[in-house]
Design an enzyme around this catalytic site. Structure first.
Site, PDB file in Angstrom:
ATOM      1  N   ARG A   1       0.822  -1.214   0.000  1.00  0.00           N
ATOM      2  CA  ARG A   1       0.000   0.000   0.000  1.00  0.00           C
ATOM      3  C   ARG A   1       0.859   1.268   0.000  1.00  0.00           C
ATOM      4  NH1 ARG A   1      -5.478   0.344   1.584  1.00  0.00           N
ATOM      5  NH2 ARG A   1      -5.239   2.570   1.409  1.00  0.00           N
ATOM      6  N   LYS A   2       2.154   1.120   0.183  1.00  0.00           N
ATOM      7  CA  LYS A   2       3.012   2.308   0.217  1.00  0.00           C
ATOM      8  C   LYS A   2       3.540   2.605  -1.198  1.00  0.00           C
ATOM      9  CE  LYS A   2       2.485   1.460   4.644  1.00  0.00           C
ATOM     10  NZ  LYS A   2       1.359   1.918   5.419  1.00  0.00           N
ATOM     11  N   VAL A   3       4.358   3.654  -1.307  1.00  0.00           N
ATOM     12  CA  VAL A   3       4.750   4.153  -2.634  1.00  0.00           C
ATOM     13  C   VAL A   3       5.687   3.194  -3.369  1.00  0.00           C
ATOM     14  CG1 VAL A   3       5.982   6.039  -3.784  1.00  0.00           C
ATOM     15  CG2 VAL A   3       4.265   6.537  -2.041  1.00  0.00           C
TER      16      VAL A   3
END
Ligand SMILES: *Cc1c(COP(=O)(O)O)cnc(C)c1O
Length: 377
Positions: free
Chosen positions: A181-183
């Site tokens: 879910r992170k970059v």
């Protein structure tokens, strides 16, 4: 169906993983060291220590900061539950401070009232990658002799006053996540940056059982090495297979952020005139990586927010609720009783997370824009 998020992975990741597997070394070893060096260079840190995820990064950082049983740590309730769980793992108490609703980040003006003689540290979260007011919080921490720890799980690539998050200008310990879910993602993974070589060696002990010599050093040694275990540690290692993915992901970071910012600018323009929708602006002096795109349904009930999310789902668009309010979860109520942080609760109930990921096509962006405009209150 347009998903909320999707990691950008490709041939570069596959090639580096294959090369790593063929090397015969798959647990924490040369790739992890390479990933740490590349990461430190990217964020301008002196030391980067890779760990299994951001939750273990926070746990190790708290221990390294000297937080233990009976201590208090100032933290926001408006975050993913991992933020304050790490404080509980240390036997310490998370003392929640409400947010500024305009930023969704801890309101520095409320911190003074929460300080006691037991306060040991302040854990600041850069929620959805938007940098918090580090200057104010670092000022409070310095004045009171407290350690400042940044939960930068979402904030890789964001900048504050022109400095990359993670360069340890304001805090001695900064923690990142590589969850999908992170970059950028390594499946699961985490990183701690620090400017202090003593903290860096402490963190390296903590992540592998407190073991004085790591596997790679022992493997390379021309003489017999017997390791010792001077402190209690954990198995919080990142593997070389994950680090290989991370190296390829780091090379994509600038492109991913550029695309995310452009999609966010599209959304901002499309929703600017909607009276029932509140938007989150880039903080002055900061550059936001747009890890998550949130809108706020101004004055809406949970029911109205859920109806809106359902209408989008029926048009093939996935959404998620806003950031949670940790104090409302049963595992916290059972420890600390009912607590009330109205700004955090209202933001949790009224915010909606829209799809945003680097490979999102222009047609999908347009579809989200028109569906939100159609169903907005
Ligand atoms: C995702 C997240 C975490 C947890 O990260 P993991 O790598 O999944 O352990 C912690 N804090 C915040 C603010 C997050 O968004």
């Amino acid at each position: 169906m347009i998903p909320v998020a999707k990691p950008e992975l490709g041939e570069e990741e596959i090639a580096l993983v294959a090369e790593t597997i063929r090397s015969g070394w798959i647990t924490q070893g040369p790739r992890v060291a390479e990933f740490e060096q590349a990461f430190a260079a990217r964020v301008g840190a002196r030391h980067a220590v890779a760990v299994s995820n951001c939750t273990t990064a926070l746990h190790c950082s708290l221990i390294a900061a000297g937080v233990g049983a009976g201590d208090e740590v100032i933290v926001t309730p408006h975050s993913y539950i991992a933020t304050s769980n790490a404080i509980l793992y240390c036997g310490a108490r998370p003392v929640f401070v409400d947010i500024d609703p305009a930023t969704l980040n801890m309101d520095p003006l409320r911190v003074a009232k929460a300080l006691t003689h037991r306060t040991k540290a302040i854990m600041v979260v850069h929620q959805v990658g938007r940098p918090s007011d580090l200057e104010a919080l670092a000022g409070i921490a310095a004045a009171r002799g407290l350690k400042l720890i940044e939960d930068a799980a979402c904030a890789i690539g964001s900048t504050y006053h022109g400095r990359p998050i993670g360069d340890n200008c304001y805090a001695p310990l900064v923690c990142f996540s590589f969850h999908p879910r992170k970059v950028i993602s390594t499946g699961d993974g985490g990183m701690i940056t620090t400017g202090d070589p003593v903290l860096a060696s402490h963190l390296r002990l903590l992540r592998q059982h407190g073991m004085s010599v790591n596997d790679l050093e022992r493997h390379k040694s021309k003489t017999v090495v017997t390791e010792t275990y001077p402190i209690l540690g954990y198995n919080y290692r990142l593997t070389d297979v994950q680090a290989a993915i991370g190296l390829a992901q780091l090379a994509r970071l600038d492109g991913i952020i550029m695309r995310r910012r452009s999609i966010a600018a599209n959304y901002d323009a499309a929703f600017a005139g909607l009276p029932g929708i509140g938007l989150f602006a880039e903080p002055p002096g900061a550059r936001w990586n747009h890890q998550t795109y949130l809108i706020r349904m101004l004055g809406a009930s949970v029911k109205k927010r859920d109806d809106f999310m359902q209408a989008l789902l029926e048009e093939g668009i996935a959404t998620r609720r806003g950031i949670m309010s940790i104090h409302r979860e049963a595992s916290y109520i059972s420890r600390f009783g009912q607590q009330s942080f109205p700004e955090s609760e209202q933001a949790s109930d009224q915010c909606v997370c829209l799809p945003l990921y680097a490979q999102m096509g222009d047609a999908d962006i347009a579809k989200v824009c028109s569906a939100v405009r159609k169903h907005a209150p």
